[in-house]
Design a protein around this motif. Structure first.
Motif, mmCIF file in Angstrom:
data_model
loop_
_atom_site.group_PDB
_atom_site.id
_atom_site.type_symbol
_atom_site.label_atom_id
_atom_site.label_comp_id
_atom_site.label_asym_id
_atom_site.label_seq_id
_atom_site.Cartn_x
_atom_site.Cartn_y
_atom_site.Cartn_z
ATOM 1 N N VAL A 1 80.202 -3.616 7.398
ATOM 2 C CA VAL A 1 79.378 -2.495 7.118
ATOM 3 C C VAL A 1 80.270 -1.618 5.933
ATOM 4 C CG1 VAL A 1 78.017 -2.109 9.217
ATOM 5 C CG2 VAL A 1 79.932 -0.839 8.835
ATOM 6 N N CYS A 2 81.610 -1.922 5.885
ATOM 7 C CA CYS A 2 82.253 -1.088 4.832
ATOM 8 C C CYS A 2 83.578 -1.884 4.551
ATOM 9 C CB CYS A 2 82.580 0.261 5.155
ATOM 10 S SG CYS A 2 83.319 0.621 7.132
ATOM 11 N N PRO A 3 83.342 -3.020 4.065
ATOM 12 C CA PRO A 3 84.555 -3.888 3.959
ATOM 13 C C PRO A 3 85.546 -3.292 2.890
ATOM 14 C CG PRO A 3 82.641 -4.905 2.619
ATOM 15 C CD PRO A 3 82.130 -3.838 3.843
ATOM 16 N N SER A 4 85.166 -2.358 1.984
ATOM 17 C CA SER A 4 86.120 -1.729 1.120
ATOM 18 C C SER A 4 87.157 -0.902 1.748
ATOM 19 C CB SER A 4 85.260 -1.043 -0.321
ATOM 20 O OG SER A 4 84.941 0.107 0.755
ATOM 21 N N LEU B 1 72.228 -1.727 10.544
ATOM 22 C CA LEU B 1 72.662 -3.051 10.036
ATOM 23 C C LEU B 1 73.270 -4.058 10.836
ATOM 24 C CD1 LEU B 1 74.551 -1.427 6.773
ATOM 25 C CD2 LEU B 1 72.318 -2.507 6.945
ATOM 26 N N ILE B 2 74.131 -3.212 11.976
ATOM 27 C CA ILE B 2 74.654 -4.309 12.846
ATOM 28 C C ILE B 2 74.400 -3.451 14.579
ATOM 29 C CG2 ILE B 2 76.411 -5.118 11.208
ATOM 30 C CD1 ILE B 2 78.419 -3.380 12.714
ATOM 31 N N PRO B 3 74.670 -4.065 15.456
ATOM 32 C CA PRO B 3 74.578 -3.224 16.675
ATOM 33 C C PRO B 3 75.968 -2.421 16.773
ATOM 34 C CG PRO B 3 74.232 -5.388 17.154
ATOM 35 C CD PRO B 3 74.559 -5.502 15.768
ATOM 36 N N ARG B 4 75.906 -1.364 17.504
ATOM 37 C CA ARG B 4 77.014 -0.486 17.702
ATOM 38 C C ARG B 4 78.228 -1.517 18.275
ATOM 39 N NH1 ARG B 4 75.315 3.590 20.737
ATOM 40 N NH2 ARG B 4 74.675 4.501 19.061
ATOM 41 N N PRO B 5 79.375 -1.509 17.910
ATOM 42 C CA PRO B 5 80.413 -2.338 18.384
ATOM 43 C C PRO B 5 81.004 -1.751 19.518
ATOM 44 C CG PRO B 5 81.019 -1.300 16.185
ATOM 45 C CD PRO B 5 79.725 -1.025 16.573
ATOM 46 N N ALA B 6 81.717 -2.500 20.317
ATOM 47 C CA ALA B 6 82.515 -1.949 21.517
ATOM 48 C C ALA B 6 83.698 -1.212 20.785
ATOM 49 C CB ALA B 6 83.057 -2.877 22.231
ATOM 50 N N LEU B 7 84.412 -0.514 21.235
ATOM 51 C CA LEU B 7 85.586 0.359 20.745
ATOM 52 C C LEU B 7 86.964 -0.411 21.166
ATOM 53 C CD1 LEU B 7 84.863 4.140 21.429
ATOM 54 C CD2 LEU B 7 84.396 2.880 19.429
ATOM 55 N N PRO C 1 89.140 -6.130 17.981
ATOM 56 C CA PRO C 1 88.371 -7.174 17.176
ATOM 57 C C PRO C 1 86.838 -6.603 16.910
ATOM 58 C CG PRO C 1 89.417 -7.747 19.437
ATOM 59 C CD PRO C 1 89.655 -6.210 19.335
ATOM 60 N N ALA C 2 86.052 -5.992 17.750
ATOM 61 C CA ALA C 2 85.004 -5.593 17.487
ATOM 62 C C ALA C 2 85.057 -4.599 16.398
ATOM 63 C CB ALA C 2 84.340 -4.865 18.632
ATOM 64 N N LEU C 3 85.760 -3.353 16.198
ATOM 65 C CA LEU C 3 85.631 -2.571 15.288
ATOM 66 C C LEU C 3 86.073 -3.250 13.761
ATOM 67 C CD1 LEU C 3 87.335 0.695 16.984
ATOM 68 C CD2 LEU C 3 85.050 0.189 16.006
ATOM 69 N N ARG C 4 87.116 -4.283 13.786
ATOM 70 C CA ARG C 4 87.492 -5.048 12.779
ATOM 71 C C ARG C 4 86.420 -5.579 12.077
ATOM 72 N NH1 ARG C 4 92.128 -7.951 14.507
ATOM 73 N NH2 ARG C 4 90.740 -9.253 15.175
ATOM 74 N N GLN C 5 85.877 -6.385 12.894
ATOM 75 C CA GLN C 5 84.623 -7.072 12.566
ATOM 76 C C GLN C 5 83.331 -6.288 11.823
ATOM 77 O OE1 GLN C 5 84.120 -10.473 11.998
ATOM 78 N NE2 GLN C 5 82.027 -10.088 11.266
ATOM 79 N N PHE D 1 91.592 0.682 7.303
ATOM 80 C CA PHE D 1 91.630 0.485 8.731
ATOM 81 C C PHE D 1 92.922 -0.338 9.086
ATOM 82 C CE2 PHE D 1 90.595 -2.724 12.007
ATOM 83 C CZ PHE D 1 90.182 -1.789 12.926
ATOM 84 N N PHE D 2 93.394 -1.096 8.529
ATOM 85 C CA PHE D 2 94.646 -1.828 8.917
ATOM 86 C C PHE D 2 95.890 -0.908 8.803
ATOM 87 C CE2 PHE D 2 92.156 -5.654 7.968
ATOM 88 C CZ PHE D 2 92.057 -6.186 9.115
#
Length: 117
Positions: free
Chosen positions: A30-33, A12-18, A21-25, A38-39
């Motif tokens: 991919v799993c907004p619910s 669905l998306i490229p692997r984000p950096a750890l 900001p990248a993980l939050r986005q 996360f927070f």
């Protein structure tokens, strides 16, 4: 035990950096619910890091959510994990055992991708 690679076509998306900001986005896509989780985890990790005077809790938070995103960005892996989790409620011990193995395989694969990817 070798970890097999789930179907990866259609990421669905490229692997984000750890990074935060990248993980939050990525979580938002991919799993907004799971954003509230996360927070909450982020807050707990930063508090624990302050209490322990260590960055390890923050690094572990990044890795944990990197794994969550890695699974979620691969729809087939996410589908397999969800099916395995659903099978944990089975009355059949063999079905539950297979579900545990399947879930473990997927999580180990995702972890290896995040750590080594």
């Amino acid at each position: 035990m070798a970890v097999s690679h789930p179907e990866t076509s259609g990421e669905l998306i490229p692997r984000p950096a750890l990074t935060l900001p990248a993980l939050r986005q990525a979580v938002a896509v991919v799993c907004p619910s799971r954003l509230p989780e996360f927070f909450e985890g982020m807050q707990a990790a930063f508090v624990r890091a302050g209490d322990e005077d260590s960055v390890t809790p923050i690094r572990m938070f990044y890795r944990e959510w990197g794994v969550v995103v890695e699974i979620a960005r691969h729809p087939e892996a996410a589908r397999r994990l969800k099916a395995a989790e659903s099978s944990l409620d089975s009355d059949d011990a063999a079905v539950r055992d297979r579900a545990v193995r399947e879930a473990g395989e997927i999580v180990r694969w995702a972890h290896a991708e995040v750590v080594g990817g």
